[in-house]
Design an enzyme around this catalytic site. Structure first.
Site, PDB file in Angstrom:
ATOM      1  CG  HIS A 148      -2.348  -0.695   0.978  1.00 36.00           C
ATOM      2  ND1 HIS A 148      -3.386   0.120   1.279  1.00 36.00           N
ATOM      3  CD2 HIS A 148      -2.675  -1.887   0.631  1.00 36.00           C
ATOM      4  CE1 HIS A 148      -4.420  -0.837   1.016  1.00 36.00           C
ATOM      5  NE2 HIS A 148      -3.928  -2.094   0.577  1.00 36.00           N
TER       6      HIS A 148
ATOM      7  CD  GLU B 225      -6.743  -2.176  -3.361  1.00 37.34           C
ATOM      8  OE1 GLU B 225      -5.350  -1.655  -3.045  1.00 37.34           O
ATOM      9  OE2 GLU B 225      -6.796  -3.273  -2.980  1.00 37.34           O
TER      10      GLU B 225
END
Length: 323
Positions: free
Chosen positions: A38, A107
């Site tokens: 991330h 994402e």
């Protein structure tokens, strides 16, 4: 027997702590490990997002047995697929063959930072398919040049290749991603215990390949404290991937989950210290056909205690129930 894994969740701990946690997980007897990749945490309350690939390199040197895996890397926006291939080959060498490359369509939360926009899911799947083909070709050795729809590669070559390239997993959430995974992947990845995902994966060529799931849990001797922590840090989880892949910022997730109650979170995330509750939460994955299930303990500072408890109570209970 279903294998039980440990998650290095980069959104909730710093890099040194993550390496320490996976060393403890190896000592405790977890069967494998995975790490998120991330640029942002899901919520500000989680508070971290170190570079996963540096963590993996350190973890490869600090451990000797436990397999490592990205869960998952997006090879289409922040990273060019040629660079992902190089990173994956290097970690496979450092870990002496213990690495698997988990990939997904990404994402918005993490990929928007490079300023290239966020296209439709159909385009993202096309990009993923092209990226996987580039990575596979580079794993084969030799020079690679191509001008694709989304990516260009100009005489790229991996100079340090392992004898066996890392297996590639693809994350799925619907029919299109299952078709990609069945055709392109060595294993499938999912975060919901839906049998229909695995059935679709098999229908598109995935039969007999490993299938890896993931489940958040929140251990604490004080169940009320566990519920509070799960709500504070993991209430985003119930949004589903059609929502979670689209929101661009931790504050977006905070706004989207402002009406989620602690009891709502506790209904989907086992909280407390009763191994039976955790076994029952894991069971749907096993019954759906998952061969490996990675647990995510909520709360970065609770990892050592969770790992100790897992070694003594949780792992024996899970292995007895899921043998």
């Amino acid at each position: 027997m279903v294998q039980i894994g440990y998650t290095m969740m980069t959104e909730q701990a710093g890099p040194r702590e993550l390496v320490d946690h996976v060393v403890r997980a190896e000592e405790a007897g977890f069967d494998f490990s995975v790490t998120s990749d991330h640029y942002f945490p899901w919520l500000r309350s989680q508070g971290h997002a170190p570079y996963a690939w540096s963590v993996l390199g350190a973890a490869a040197q600090a451990t000797s047995r436990i397999p490592l895996m990205t869960y998952v890397t997006c090879p289409t926006f922040r990273y060019h697929p040629a660079v992902v291939a190089q990173k994956a080959a290097t970690v496979q060498l450092l870990s002496q063959g213990r690495f698997r490359l988990g990939l997904g369509a990404g994402e918005n939360l993490n990929e928007h930072v490079v300023g290239e926009g966020w296209p439709s899911v159909e385009v993202r799947h096309e990009m993923l398919e092209e990226a996987v083909s580039i990575i596979r070709e580079l794993f084969g050795g030799g020079h690679v040049s191509r001008r694709g729809t989304y990516f260009g590669v100009d005489s790229a070559r991996l100079w340090d290749l392992p004898d066996e390239p890392p297996p590639i997993g693809i994350a799925v959430s619907g029919e299109r991603s299952c078709a990609l995974a069945g055709h392109l992947a060595d294993l499938v990845i999912a975060v919901e215990p839906k049998r229909e995902l695995l059935t679709a994966f098999d229908r598109h060529g995935g039969e007999g390949k490993p299938r890896v799931g993931q489940l958040p849990v929140c251990y604490d001797r004080d169940r009320e404290a566990a519920v509070r922590r799960a709500h504070e840090q993991f209430r985003w989880f119930g949004g589903g991937w059609k929502v979670n892949s689209e929101l661009p910022h931790p504050d977006s997730f905070d706004s989207a989950t402002r009406f989620v109650r602690p009891e709502d979170v506790a209904s989907s995330i086992p909280c407390g210290d009763d191994p039976a509750d955790f076994v029952e939460a894991v069971r749907p994955y096993a019954e759906a056909g998952f061969t490996e299930i990675a647990l995510v303990q909520v709360g970065g500072d609770t990892q050592p205690e969770f790992v100790r408890w897992s070694a003594k109570e949780l792992l024996p209970a899970l292995r007895k129930a899921l043998h």
